[in-house]
Design an enzyme around this catalytic site. Sequence first.
Site, short mmCIF file in Angstrom:
data_model
loop_
_atom_site.label_atom_id
_atom_site.label_comp_id
_atom_site.label_asym_id
_atom_site.label_seq_id
_atom_site.Cartn_x
_atom_site.Cartn_y
_atom_site.Cartn_z
N GLY A 177 16.29 -15.18 52.25
CA GLY A 177 16.05 -16.53 52.75
C GLY A 177 15.19 -16.53 54.00
N GLY A 192 13.12 -15.29 49.12
CA GLY A 192 13.11 -16.73 48.93
C GLY A 192 11.74 -17.35 49.10
NE ARG A 203 12.12 -27.65 51.92
CZ ARG A 203 11.65 -27.61 53.15
NH1 ARG A 203 10.46 -28.15 53.44
NH2 ARG A 203 12.33 -27.04 54.12
CE1 TYR A 249 18.47 -28.76 51.84
CE2 TYR A 249 16.25 -28.59 50.98
CZ TYR A 249 17.60 -28.34 50.86
OH TYR A 249 18.07 -27.68 49.75
CB CYS A 279 11.24 -49.03 44.85
SG CYS A 279 11.84 -50.65 45.35
#
Length: 460
Positions: free
Chosen positions: A258, A304, A357, A361, A388
């Site tokens: 990651g 990742g 994202r 996040y 919308c």
Amino acid sequence: MSTDLNAINQAIFPSTAARNAEGELEIGGVAATALASDYGTPLFVFDEREFRARAKNTVTALRSEFQRIGADAKVYYSSKAFLCVEVARWAIEEGLHIDVASGGELAVVLAAGIDPKLIAMQGNNKSRAELREAIEIGIGSIVIDSAHEIERLSEEAAKLGKTVRVFLRVNSGVHATTHSFLATAHEDQKFGVPLTQAAELIERIRSDANMDLRGVHCHIGSQIHAVDGFVESAARMTELVAELSKTGPVPELNLGGGFGIAYNQAEVESAPNIFELAKQLADTVAVACERAGIPVPLLSFEPGRSIAAPAGVTLYTVGNIKTVDLTVSDKAADPADLGYTERRYISIDGGMSDNLRPAFYNATYTARLANRTSSAPPALSRVVGKHCETGDIVLHRALLQSDISEGDLIAFAATGAYGWVLASNYNYVPRPAVVAVRDGESRLIVRGETIKDLVARSVY
């Protein structure tokens, strides 16, 4: 925020990204205007050389550092970051293995002609059908995620009369410094088993004739910049391997990954350097193994997004623009708005259906005017999608040229991971095409959807 609004920072954009003599953004030697003309927008653009270089550097860094301490390492490409048949082939050609988390991802990787032994299957709720297929094709390994899955996997392997290579995913308890949705080694979350249960479950696996224990697995999270978490997790997992080795072999330790990247200028300095990180990890494992009196095992890593994300750029076409007077807003002034009294809302032809994202996040990006340069003064801007939904904001706050207008192209950097793969058809918007660029040429690697495709799904 940079004062040069035309600058293309190659620590954020692909290394081939630059302005040509006409001021247009080029990626892989292909102008953004040509890409938009040939394929339309929104459009995901993958720089093949950038992807391959990052893959190769990651493999080289980790393998060389662990060979330095008398071991070896292998690196898995994360299908969930971005996957299509062509990119799966790039990954394998550059020395990566591949991990998948669903039957769909497995099907794409197999369609690329990948040797099943180079594939690992992960996931907290693999279906029995997915497990059966993985066993039947002779998959490299399956990462067991819970005590219950030991039973399910054993039953399916027994039906097929086969032995399956497995890892046990263990939560090291190291809490990564990242978004809470991206931290995956906490005790109270859906992935893996606690350290305290590892020994008992490993013995259950070892006693099962249908399972071949290959090692233990840990993953502390995603988009991680601080190396301390990796180092601490490596130390804890090495201690676990030493303890488990007292009762049987543990040939391999998967430390996850990651690794973080720079999405914007503020993150450039903090994004980990793969060569420095590899050295720290190797040194940590070497010390821990020496202390425990065990040889260094084979190491595995899952970097990742750090391979795919920086290789991707998304192109959008500007549509409507409006200006809001912040002095009459019913919201309190935000210090981050830098004292501006107006905000320009720049609407683009994509949004949360191709980049979830920011909404999911609160992720931030770097955007640049792509079809030209401009010396117009900066304007406080917000780039929003066409959906919308009030939360359909792709870039919450940025300084962009005040003359950006309808028809201009805007490029978003570092969108190669978790953009297209999270895409949806919200408001029945078709998912974009994906093209690869290299040495002045472009080619389609994922066909974009059409409205006709979407309508055809309805049964009537």
